[in-house]
Scaffold this active site. Structure first.
Site, short mmCIF file in Angstrom:
data_model
loop_
_atom_site.label_atom_id
_atom_site.label_comp_id
_atom_site.label_asym_id
_atom_site.label_seq_id
_atom_site.Cartn_x
_atom_site.Cartn_y
_atom_site.Cartn_z
N ASP A 1 -0.17 -3.73 6.36
CA ASP A 1 -0.80 -3.21 7.58
C ASP A 1 -2.26 -3.63 7.69
O ASP A 1 -3.06 -2.92 8.29
CB ASP A 1 -0.73 -1.67 7.59
CG ASP A 1 0.68 -1.15 7.86
OD1 ASP A 1 1.57 -1.95 8.15
OD2 ASP A 1 0.86 0.08 7.76
N HIS B 1 -7.44 -0.61 5.64
CA HIS B 1 -6.39 0.30 6.13
C HIS B 1 -6.18 1.41 5.10
O HIS B 1 -6.19 2.60 5.44
CB HIS B 1 -5.12 -0.50 6.36
CG HIS B 1 -3.94 0.31 6.80
ND1 HIS B 1 -3.87 0.93 8.03
CD2 HIS B 1 -2.77 0.60 6.17
CE1 HIS B 1 -2.70 1.56 8.13
NE2 HIS B 1 -2.02 1.38 7.01
N HIS C 1 4.67 -4.59 10.91
CA HIS C 1 5.06 -3.89 12.15
C HIS C 1 5.16 -4.86 13.33
O HIS C 1 4.41 -5.83 13.42
CB HIS C 1 4.04 -2.81 12.53
CG HIS C 1 4.01 -1.64 11.59
ND1 HIS C 1 4.77 -0.51 11.80
CD2 HIS C 1 3.32 -1.43 10.45
CE1 HIS C 1 4.54 0.35 10.82
NE2 HIS C 1 3.65 -0.18 9.98
N ASP D 1 5.94 4.71 5.09
CA ASP D 1 6.80 3.75 5.79
C ASP D 1 6.85 2.40 5.06
O ASP D 1 7.55 1.48 5.49
CB ASP D 1 6.37 3.58 7.25
CG ASP D 1 4.97 3.02 7.42
OD1 ASP D 1 4.04 3.47 6.72
OD2 ASP D 1 4.78 2.11 8.26
N HIS D 2 6.14 2.31 3.93
CA HIS D 2 6.14 1.08 3.12
C HIS D 2 6.76 1.28 1.74
O HIS D 2 7.22 0.32 1.12
CB HIS D 2 4.73 0.51 3.00
CG HIS D 2 4.15 0.14 4.32
ND1 HIS D 2 3.98 -1.16 4.73
CD2 HIS D 2 3.77 0.92 5.38
CE1 HIS D 2 3.51 -1.17 5.97
NE2 HIS D 2 3.36 0.07 6.38
N HIS E 1 0.85 -1.20 0.00
CA HIS E 1 0.00 0.00 0.00
C HIS E 1 0.88 1.24 0.00
O HIS E 1 2.10 1.15 0.11
CB HIS E 1 -0.99 -0.02 1.16
CG HIS E 1 -0.39 0.11 2.53
ND1 HIS E 1 0.39 -0.86 3.11
CD2 HIS E 1 -0.46 1.12 3.44
CE1 HIS E 1 0.76 -0.47 4.32
NE2 HIS E 1 0.26 0.74 4.54
FE FE Z 1 2.81 0.88 8.20
ZN ZN Z 2 0.13 1.75 6.55
#
Ligand code: FE
Ligand code: ZN
Length: 255
Positions: free
Chosen positions: A128, A111, A166, A57-58, A53
């Protein structure tokens, strides 16, 4: 012999690297630095990038790594991510270049609106969407969408190893115990995962079996979860989606 390694990044992200001793693929490279360092230390060639996605942070390291390695970049068809070479949606099947690893794509919105998961032989990379004992926040989707997405993942074989993005497990277990204090498997899981964290090991991958036994976001049909969610919400909850939504809201405010 294929191996899957967690490359830690930021506070609590794992950037998963799949490798066969020569070639490597990375899932959700939020930062290029630790991934590049890992590849150099092991003498690996990056042959594919897989994004679940669009969150930074991805995908933050995606373009740098793609430029450095000139590799294929897979990602969701339903999201705007710069640098993708292959846009994927549910039902698409790919073979990861360099690794020969077959993966099938699931749409798992909730998400984010276009979030996808990659399902391989006894493994799933779910970004996530599903976490160990938890699930992602609903930034772009509805509770009904997330329930459907989580149900798809829950239907995978029980032995499937779940590679979440995570390390949220201990906080999630603390919440899960508030929801379902009578779940003995949850108490056992807390001991096991606390021991892993104390030894500085990841609690991941977990398995679909672990999640079916202990994850309150998959246990909308457990009488204790439903009763607990209704008590916290202060109203009757008639459907699995209502139970899920109440548990998600409870978690959002849980400290
Ligand atoms: Fe994330
Ligand atoms: Zn995310």
């Amino acid at each position: 012999m294929m191996q899957i390694h967690p490359v830690p990044a930021f506070e609590d992200n794992y950037l998963w690297v799949i490798e066969d001793g020569r070639h490597a693929a990375v899932v959700d490279p939020g930062d290029e630095h630790p991934v590049q360092a890992f590849l150099e230390a092991r003498g690996l060639e990056l042959t594919a990038i897989l994004a679940t996605h669009h969150h930074g942070d991805h995908v933050g390291g995606l373009e740098w790594l793609a430029a450095r390695w000139k590799c294929e970049v897979f990602g969701p068809a339903g999201e705007r991510i710069d640098g993708l070479t292959r846009k994927l949606r549910e039902g698409d099947r790919i073979t990861v270049p360099g690794l020969g690893l077959p993966l099938e794509v699931l749409d798992v919105p909730g998400h984010t609106a276009g979030h996808i998961a990659y399902v391989g032989p006894d493994v799933v990379f779910c970004g996530d969407t599903l976490f160990a004992c938890g699930c992602g926040r609903l930034f772009e989707g509805t509770p009904a969408q997330m329930v459907e997405s989580l149900a798809k993942l829950a239907r995978l074989p029980a032995t499937t190893r779940v590679y979440c993005a995570h390390e949220y497990t201990m906080g999630n277990i603390r919440f899960a115990l508030a929801v379902e204090p009578g779940n003995a498997k949850l108490a056992a899981r807390r001991e096991r995962d606390a021991a892993a964290r104390a030894a500085n090991r990841p609690t991941l991958p977990c398995t679909i079996a672990d999640e079916l036994d202990t994850n309150p976001f998959l246990r909308w049909s457990s009488p204790e979860v439903a009763a607990s969610a209704a008590k916290h919400a202060g109203r009757a909850l008639a459907t699995p989606v209502e139970v899920f939504a109440a548990v998600r809201e409870w978690k959002n405010g849980f400290r």
